[in-house]
Design a protein around this motif. Structure first.
Motif, mmCIF file in Angstrom:
data_model
loop_
_atom_site.group_PDB
_atom_site.id
_atom_site.type_symbol
_atom_site.label_atom_id
_atom_site.label_comp_id
_atom_site.label_asym_id
_atom_site.label_seq_id
_atom_site.Cartn_x
_atom_site.Cartn_y
_atom_site.Cartn_z
ATOM 1 N N ALA A 20 0.978 -1.221 -0.072
ATOM 2 C CA ALA A 20 -0.013 -0.093 0.035
ATOM 3 C C ALA A 20 0.929 1.258 0.014
ATOM 4 O O ALA A 20 0.592 2.200 -0.779
ATOM 5 C CB ALA A 20 -1.060 0.116 1.194
ATOM 6 N N GLN A 21 1.959 1.347 0.593
ATOM 7 C CA GLN A 21 2.894 2.524 0.785
ATOM 8 C C GLN A 21 3.446 2.739 -0.510
ATOM 9 O O GLN A 21 3.437 3.825 -1.052
ATOM 10 C CB GLN A 21 3.822 2.086 1.799
ATOM 11 C CG GLN A 21 3.292 2.386 3.247
ATOM 12 C CD GLN A 21 4.475 2.130 4.389
ATOM 13 O OE1 GLN A 21 4.879 0.930 4.330
ATOM 14 N NE2 GLN A 21 4.792 3.198 5.005
ATOM 15 N N VAL A 22 3.904 1.723 -1.094
ATOM 16 C CA VAL A 22 4.772 1.707 -2.438
ATOM 17 C C VAL A 22 3.965 2.276 -3.521
ATOM 18 O O VAL A 22 4.243 3.007 -4.167
ATOM 19 C CB VAL A 22 5.484 0.562 -2.961
ATOM 20 C CG1 VAL A 22 5.935 0.427 -4.381
ATOM 21 C CG2 VAL A 22 6.495 0.104 -1.824
ATOM 22 N N PHE A 28 1.194 8.963 -6.116
ATOM 23 C CA PHE A 28 1.349 10.409 -5.949
ATOM 24 C C PHE A 28 2.120 11.085 -7.227
ATOM 25 O O PHE A 28 1.841 12.133 -7.583
ATOM 26 C CB PHE A 28 2.249 10.591 -4.761
ATOM 27 C CG PHE A 28 2.718 12.148 -4.583
ATOM 28 C CD1 PHE A 28 1.834 12.929 -4.017
ATOM 29 C CD2 PHE A 28 4.054 12.367 -4.819
ATOM 30 C CE1 PHE A 28 2.186 14.307 -3.856
ATOM 31 C CE2 PHE A 28 4.324 13.621 -4.518
ATOM 32 C CZ PHE A 28 3.643 14.432 -3.990
ATOM 33 N N PHE A 29 3.283 10.273 -7.485
ATOM 34 C CA PHE A 29 3.921 10.768 -8.721
ATOM 35 C C PHE A 29 3.266 10.894 -10.220
ATOM 36 O O PHE A 29 3.413 11.694 -10.674
ATOM 37 C CB PHE A 29 5.550 10.278 -8.912
ATOM 38 C CG PHE A 29 6.280 10.301 -7.808
ATOM 39 C CD1 PHE A 29 7.067 11.623 -7.725
ATOM 40 C CD2 PHE A 29 6.719 9.430 -6.962
ATOM 41 C CE1 PHE A 29 7.962 11.971 -7.011
ATOM 42 C CE2 PHE A 29 7.603 9.690 -6.151
ATOM 43 C CZ PHE A 29 8.322 10.859 -5.990
ATOM 44 N N LEU A 92 1.495 5.030 7.985
ATOM 45 C CA LEU A 92 0.763 3.515 7.431
ATOM 46 C C LEU A 92 1.731 2.513 8.044
ATOM 47 O O LEU A 92 1.319 1.571 8.648
ATOM 48 C CB LEU A 92 0.669 3.524 6.166
ATOM 49 C CG LEU A 92 -0.556 4.213 5.369
ATOM 50 C CD1 LEU A 92 -0.680 4.088 3.917
ATOM 51 C CD2 LEU A 92 -1.776 3.692 6.039
ATOM 52 N N GLY A 93 3.069 2.880 7.973
ATOM 53 C CA GLY A 93 4.017 1.684 8.571
ATOM 54 C C GLY A 93 4.092 1.928 9.945
ATOM 55 O O GLY A 93 4.543 0.924 10.616
ATOM 56 N N MET A 94 3.446 2.878 10.733
ATOM 57 C CA MET A 94 3.547 2.926 12.218
ATOM 58 C C MET A 94 2.126 2.177 12.739
ATOM 59 O O MET A 94 2.144 2.310 13.933
ATOM 60 C CB MET A 94 3.772 4.260 12.524
ATOM 61 C CG MET A 94 5.166 4.731 12.335
ATOM 62 S SD MET A 94 5.321 6.368 13.013
ATOM 63 C CE MET A 94 5.963 7.479 11.603
ATOM 64 N N GLY A 95 1.390 2.074 11.610
ATOM 65 C CA GLY A 95 0.188 1.369 12.173
ATOM 66 C C GLY A 95 -0.931 2.306 12.618
ATOM 67 O O GLY A 95 -1.837 1.986 13.675
ATOM 68 N N ARG A 96 -1.093 3.770 12.258
ATOM 69 C CA ARG A 96 -1.880 4.565 12.668
ATOM 70 C C ARG A 96 -3.103 4.345 11.983
ATOM 71 O O ARG A 96 -3.158 4.489 10.532
ATOM 72 C CB ARG A 96 -1.305 6.245 12.423
ATOM 73 C CG ARG A 96 0.236 6.305 13.242
ATOM 74 C CD ARG A 96 -0.296 6.229 14.518
ATOM 75 N NE ARG A 96 1.322 6.715 15.322
ATOM 76 C CZ ARG A 96 1.963 5.706 15.844
ATOM 77 N NH1 ARG A 96 1.577 4.496 15.917
ATOM 78 N NH2 ARG A 96 3.100 6.088 16.488
ATOM 79 N N GLN A 97 -4.398 4.436 12.854
ATOM 80 C CA GLN A 97 -5.489 4.558 12.095
ATOM 81 C C GLN A 97 -5.933 5.305 11.321
ATOM 82 O O GLN A 97 -6.591 5.376 10.189
ATOM 83 C CB GLN A 97 -6.681 4.129 13.053
ATOM 84 C CG GLN A 97 -6.492 2.771 13.828
ATOM 85 C CD GLN A 97 -7.349 1.697 12.987
ATOM 86 O OE1 GLN A 97 -7.577 1.883 11.744
ATOM 87 N NE2 GLN A 97 -7.222 0.316 13.483
ATOM 88 N N ALA A 138 -4.948 1.660 -7.441
ATOM 89 C CA ALA A 138 -5.917 2.129 -6.433
ATOM 90 C C ALA A 138 -6.317 0.851 -5.868
ATOM 91 O O ALA A 138 -6.633 0.340 -4.511
ATOM 92 C CB ALA A 138 -7.295 2.777 -7.029
ATOM 93 N N LEU A 139 -6.605 -0.228 -6.706
ATOM 94 C CA LEU A 139 -6.990 -1.695 -6.113
ATOM 95 C C LEU A 139 -5.949 -2.199 -5.039
ATOM 96 O O LEU A 139 -6.043 -2.996 -4.007
ATOM 97 C CB LEU A 139 -7.388 -2.548 -6.941
ATOM 98 C CG LEU A 139 -8.814 -2.115 -7.662
ATOM 99 C CD1 LEU A 139 -8.815 -3.162 -8.905
ATOM 100 C CD2 LEU A 139 -10.033 -2.202 -6.804
ATOM 101 N N CYS A 140 -4.674 -2.108 -5.754
ATOM 102 C CA CYS A 140 -3.464 -2.544 -4.805
ATOM 103 C C CYS A 140 -3.594 -1.900 -3.613
ATOM 104 O O CYS A 140 -3.390 -2.583 -2.463
ATOM 105 C CB CYS A 140 -2.319 -2.092 -5.590
ATOM 106 S SG CYS A 140 -1.971 -3.368 -7.102
ATOM 107 N N VAL A 141 -3.529 -0.488 -3.562
ATOM 108 C CA VAL A 141 -3.665 -0.070 -2.374
ATOM 109 C C VAL A 141 -4.813 -0.327 -1.365
ATOM 110 O O VAL A 141 -4.550 -0.802 -0.198
ATOM 111 C CB VAL A 141 -3.550 1.798 -2.516
ATOM 112 C CG1 VAL A 141 -3.865 2.288 -1.147
ATOM 113 C CG2 VAL A 141 -2.506 2.226 -3.190
ATOM 114 N N LEU A 142 -6.021 -0.303 -1.864
ATOM 115 C CA LEU A 142 -7.123 -0.810 -0.925
ATOM 116 C C LEU A 142 -7.155 -2.318 -0.474
ATOM 117 O O LEU A 142 -7.529 -2.606 0.678
ATOM 118 C CB LEU A 142 -8.580 -0.256 -2.004
ATOM 119 C CG LEU A 142 -8.812 0.989 -2.230
ATOM 120 C CD1 LEU A 142 -9.852 1.302 -3.113
ATOM 121 C CD2 LEU A 142 -8.664 1.893 -0.987
ATOM 122 N N GLY A 143 -6.628 -3.104 -1.194
ATOM 123 C CA GLY A 143 -6.573 -4.372 -1.034
ATOM 124 C C GLY A 143 -5.516 -4.719 0.027
ATOM 125 O O GLY A 143 -5.785 -5.549 0.835
ATOM 126 N N GLY A 144 -4.403 -3.835 -0.229
ATOM 127 C CA GLY A 144 -3.263 -4.038 1.104
ATOM 128 C C GLY A 144 -3.640 -3.737 2.009
ATOM 129 O O GLY A 144 -3.606 -4.438 3.283
#
Length: 199
Positions: A20-22, A28-29, A92-97, A138-144
């Motif tokens: 999701a982060q990647v 963004f780019f 996201l990597g720190m687990g913040r809701q 978008a599906l990769c982010v939402l699915g992750g």
């Protein structure tokens, strides 16, 4: 009365959150390139430089490239947009809701802005070609973020709340007595009747 046991702690960030982060950075780019309009600006510069070349000027006249958003609007919007976006991706990597909620909200908006920018700049035909890429990211982010391991990661609040438990597990692992190795018994040697007994 049985008490519910705690789920196994996730001491490492799940790969679904990494995905999701990647993908959010990649998205963004893509949004930046469409909003700034790097392609049309380079094309217009090249078109001005090669105006006198007969064959190139004919090809450039046949290519229909629209105008990108004006820089006076894009640059301040990008400055305001970049800071919370980068902060959310790191969180996201720190687990913040809150970062997960931000990602679930902003990713579909990025898709709409991106496809609209492609239509505005390159036309509807090119937008139909590249829109599956926007949707796939978008599906990769939402699915992750919807994966079971990611939900547990955000439920436990990342790695930080489990630090004490991790240390306790490590200490208990060091205090466990190591099992002693068993001695191997030597197999009895069969007596050969032809061999003379040694006195």
């Amino acid at each position: 009365m049985s008490t519910p046991t705690d789920p196994e702690a996730l001491y490492d960030k799940p790969h679904s959150v990494d995905l999701a982060q990647v993908m959010m950075v990649f998205q963004f780019f893509m949004v930046v390139s469409v909003s700034v309009g790097i392609g049309p600006r380079l094309f217009n510069w090249f078109k001005g430089e090669t105006e006198g070349v007969p064959l190139l000027s004919d090809i450039e006249a046949a290519i229909d490239v629209g105008t990108s958003y004006p820089l006076g609007v894009v640059v301040p919007a990008l400055v305001v947009y970049t800071v919370p976006y980068v902060w959310a991706v790191l969180a996201l990597g720190m687990g913040r809701q809150w970062a997960r909620a931000f990602a679930l909200l902003i990713v579909p908006i990025n898709v709409i802005v991106g496809i609209t920018g492609v239509v505005r700049t390159y036309g509807e035909v090119f937008a139909l070609i590249v829109s599956p890429l926007w949707i796939l990211i978008a599906l990769c982010v939402l699915g992750g973020l919807a994966a079971r391991s990611a939900r547990q990661w955000f439920r436990q609040g990342g790695w930080e709340p489990w630090y004490v438990r991790y240390e306790i597990d490590q200490i208990q692992g060091l205090r466990r007595p190591r099992p002693r190795p068993r001695r191997r018994r030597r197999a009895p040697v069969a007596h050969d009747p032809n061999e003379a007994d040694a006195d």
